[in-house]
Design a protein around this motif. Structure first.
Motif, PDB file in Angstrom:
ATOM      1  N   ALA A 262       3.675   2.452   4.712  1.00 53.47           N
ATOM      2  CA  ALA A 262       2.668   3.137   3.891  1.00 53.47           C
ATOM      3  C   ALA A 262       3.419   4.082   2.965  1.00 53.47           C
ATOM      4  N   ASP A 263       2.758   4.487   1.888  1.00 53.63           N
ATOM      5  CA  ASP A 263       3.407   5.312   0.860  1.00 53.63           C
ATOM      6  C   ASP A 263       2.327   6.197   0.253  1.00 53.63           C
ATOM      7  N   ILE A 264       2.297   7.466   0.654  1.00 54.03           N
ATOM      8  CA  ILE A 264       1.202   8.359   0.224  1.00 54.03           C
ATOM      9  C   ILE A 264       1.784   9.625  -0.386  1.00 54.03           C
ATOM     10  N   GLY A 345       3.170   2.461 -10.254  1.00 50.08           N
ATOM     11  CA  GLY A 345       3.345   2.121  -8.840  1.00 50.08           C
ATOM     12  C   GLY A 345       4.158   0.861  -8.657  1.00 50.08           C
ATOM     13  N   HIS A 346       3.934   0.209  -7.517  1.00 48.88           N
ATOM     14  CA  HIS A 346       4.807  -0.902  -7.105  1.00 48.88           C
ATOM     15  C   HIS A 346       4.132  -1.684  -5.985  1.00 48.88           C
ATOM     16  N   LEU A 347       4.730  -2.807  -5.656  1.00 44.28           N
ATOM     17  CA  LEU A 347       4.294  -3.577  -4.494  1.00 44.28           C
ATOM     18  C   LEU A 347       4.652  -2.804  -3.224  1.00 44.28           C
ATOM     19  N   VAL A 352       9.039  -0.236   1.185  1.00 49.98           N
ATOM     20  CA  VAL A 352       8.149   0.666   0.445  1.00 49.98           C
ATOM     21  C   VAL A 352       8.088   0.259  -1.027  1.00 49.98           C
ATOM     22  N   HIS A 353       9.194  -0.141  -1.601  1.00 51.83           N
ATOM     23  CA  HIS A 353       9.161  -0.830  -2.903  1.00 51.83           C
ATOM     24  C   HIS A 353       9.402  -2.292  -2.537  1.00 51.83           C
ATOM     25  N   ASP A 354       8.337  -3.021  -2.329  1.00 52.16           N
ATOM     26  CA  ASP A 354       8.497  -4.295  -1.634  1.00 52.16           C
ATOM     27  C   ASP A 354       9.338  -5.290  -2.439  1.00 52.16           C
ATOM     28  N   VAL A 391      -0.689  -2.661  -3.571  1.00 51.97           N
ATOM     29  CA  VAL A 391       0.081  -1.928  -4.578  1.00 51.97           C
ATOM     30  C   VAL A 391      -0.187  -0.442  -4.412  1.00 51.97           C
ATOM     31  N   THR A 392       0.735   0.365  -4.908  1.00 47.79           N
ATOM     32  CA  THR A 392       0.447   1.792  -4.961  1.00 47.79           C
ATOM     33  C   THR A 392      -0.090   2.130  -6.343  1.00 47.79           C
ATOM     34  N   ILE A 393      -0.915   3.163  -6.362  1.00 48.64           N
ATOM     35  CA  ILE A 393      -1.352   3.772  -7.623  1.00 48.64           C
ATOM     36  C   ILE A 393      -0.947   5.233  -7.531  1.00 48.64           C
ATOM     37  N   GLU A 394      -0.054   5.656  -8.412  1.00 47.27           N
ATOM     38  CA  GLU A 394       0.547   6.974  -8.247  1.00 47.27           C
ATOM     39  C   GLU A 394       0.850   7.670  -9.568  1.00 47.27           C
ATOM     40  N   PRO A 395      -0.215   8.004 -10.309  1.00 43.72           N
ATOM     41  CA  PRO A 395       0.036   8.749 -11.542  1.00 43.72           C
ATOM     42  C   PRO A 395       0.535  10.154 -11.223  1.00 43.72           C
ATOM     43  N   ILE A 433      -0.418  11.951  -7.245  1.00 42.14           N
ATOM     44  CA  ILE A 433      -1.446  11.534  -6.275  1.00 42.14           C
ATOM     45  C   ILE A 433      -1.240  10.043  -6.075  1.00 42.14           C
ATOM     46  N   GLU A 434      -0.944   9.642  -4.852  1.00 44.57           N
ATOM     47  CA  GLU A 434      -0.552   8.251  -4.595  1.00 44.57           C
ATOM     48  C   GLU A 434      -1.352   7.651  -3.444  1.00 44.57           C
ATOM     49  N   ASP A 435      -1.974   6.503  -3.710  1.00 45.05           N
ATOM     50  CA  ASP A 435      -2.707   5.774  -2.669  1.00 45.05           C
ATOM     51  C   ASP A 435      -2.262   4.328  -2.616  1.00 45.05           C
TER      52      ASP A 435
HETATM   53 MN    MN Z   1       5.227   4.766  -4.292  1.00 45.04          MN
END
Ligand code: MN
Ligand code: GLY
Ligand code: MN
Length: 465
Positions: A262-264, A345-347, A352-354, A391-395, A433-435
């Motif tokens: 996970a990546d938060i 973001g990323h996969l 974590v960065h798949d 995927v992550t969304i992390e603006p 903020i990353e989900d």
């Molecule tokens: Mn990330």
């Protein structure tokens, strides 16, 4: 691997899931494959090693974090190679599961000691394990040099493409693990928020976060970022004292015993109350975050999601008087990247960065390459989104001195930035903020949604009221 790890995974479910993965691989390639788990590396002398992390490609098909093991995959069949622990090992490490017990648990069709490996895998394709000792072992056994993804050829390259195709979207067994990683990471972040009430340093907050991961017999999926200097994007220092006016940026996620991550990221006020300037910028980042997630569905281009975030941030900064101009034009000239320099973001999966060990081969659709634009060059994923991807969304918003004080950039963007207005936001050094967002057939499921993002809810968690 300990007996405790074996108990955490249901043997039937695991073996079935692995069989399906092998069969899917067999439909993509028709040559034999050997994958290595890897070896632990010495830290300062041979018996004192870094914690072992098995290769993600091995984990995907073998399911268990076996050390010093290899598998051969051919036409959907799995052969396991590992040695039973010696009597001397039992003295130091206790009784470990036997090769045959593990073979049964993962549904292997056959199992042999490592001494048989060379003779049985010599014509196999493979992918490079990351640590150099394991790479050397692979080369020795296969009796050839093995290139990383950017130099891979022939069957090795075909294998990389096949694995990238399979790992790009997640099956039910993977999603169960990813949910578990997300749930524990949410608890860990909440523990960090609660600890902020009394913590004096970043290190104390980090300890509270990682305590939750460790108490679940899990580990960090990457080195935690717990910092009042969020403008240092991968800040791995924890010595700063927490001051009441600071924002604390926490990017921390766990991985399950079988490697799923996970990546938060959450950013909160140390005092429990955001200042008006912190609130103004935070709400811009949150708006971008929410709009990006609302826009995601199968078929949407991830780069478009990135550009959506860039436009929202540019628009918000224009409204605040920090940027001047039309948001679309500002994004075209990459002015957003002065404050949001990384990708959206990323996969996410076993890494974590798949699959970034494949360079951009997994992240970028065939024929696409990294842009050399300031505002696009750090985008790690550039593909149409598919059901089953995570995927992550992390603006974010950052005031990075190396960017903002760079003479060439100051000249190029001198007219579009109101530097005096920007100076009024000096208490906002870094916000992200990353989900973790699973793409479903109809849209999305945010695996980390139970951790609030709105300021009021975060302030409540910090204050405990
Ligand atoms: Mn990330
Ligand atoms: N935790 C690293 C990242 O967010 O990409
Ligand atoms: Mn992160």
């Amino acid at each position: 691997m300990s007996a405790a790890i074996m108990r955490t995974l249901h043997p039937i479910t695991l073996a079935e899931a692995l069989k399906v993965r092998r069969e899917k691989l067999a439909r993509l390639v028709d040559f034999p494959i050997a994958l290595w788990s890897g070896r632990s590396s010495a830290r300062n002398f041979p018996a004192n090693t870094y914690p072992f992390r098995a290769s993600s490609h091995f984990l995907y098909f073998a399911g268990l974090p076996l050390e010093n093991a290899a598998i051969c995959l051919e036409q959907g069949k799995l052969t396991l190679f590992m040695d039973d622990a010696s009597a001397a090992s039992a003295l130091w490490h206790g009784e470990l599961p036997t090769r045959n017990a593990i073979a049964q648990q993962i549904g292997a069709d056959a199992a042999y000691p490592l001494a048989q490996l060379q003779a049985m895998v010599k014509d196999c394709a493979t992918v490079l394990v990351q640590d150099s000792a394991s790479c050397h072992w692979q080369s020795q056994v296969l009796n050839r040099a093995i290139a990383s993804a950017d130099g891979a050829k022939g069957n090795d390259l075909a294998l990389i493409h096949a694995i990238a195709t399979l790992r790009m979207t997640h099956d039910a067994a993977a999603i169960a693990e990813l949910r578990h990683a997300a749930d524990v990471s949410i608890q860990a972040q909440q523990a960090g928020m609660a600890a902020t009430r009394t913590a004096k340093t970043e290190a104390e907050v980090r300890a509270a976060i990682e305590q939750v991961m460790m108490a679940n017999n899990m580990t960090t999926a990457y080195t935690s970022i717990v910092t009042v200097h969020g403008e240092v994007l991968h800040n791995n220092q924890y010595h700063h004292e927490l001051q009441l006016g600071d924002l604390l940026l926490v990017d921390a996620g766990t991985e399950t015993t079988s490697g799923w991550a996970a990546d938060i990221t959450r950013t909160w006020a140390v005092s429990g109350k955001f200042s008006p300037t912190q609130r103004a910028i935070y709400d811009i980042v949150l708006l971008a975050h929410d709009l990006c997630i609302a826009t995601i569905k199968p078929g949407v281009e991830y780069q478009e999601i990135h550009l959506t975030a860039a436009r929202m941030i540019a628009e918000g900064l224009v409204d605040l008087g920090i940027l001047r101009g039309n948001p679309t034009d500002l994004v075209e000239m990459d002015a957003h990247a002065l404050f949001f320099p990384h990708g959206i973001g990323h996969l996410l999966g076993l890494d974590v960065h798949d699959m970034e060990d494949f360079g951009d081969l997994a992240g970028y659709a065939p024929g696409r390459q990294r842009s050399d634009r300031f505002g696009l060059g750090y985008l790690r994923l550039n593909r149409p989104l598919q059901t089953g991807m995570l995927v992550t969304i992390e603006p974010g918003f950052y005031q990075v001195p190396a960017i903002l004080n760079d003479r060439a950039r100051r000249e190029k963007y001198g007219d579009v930035v109101n530097w005096d207005r920007l100076a009024e936001f000096s208490d906002v050094r870094g916000i992200r903020i990353e989900d973790d967002v699973l793409i479903t057939a109809t849209g999305t499921e945010v695996l980390t949604a139970a951790l609030p993002t709105r300021i009021e809810a975060i302030e409540q968690l910090i204050s405990g009221n």
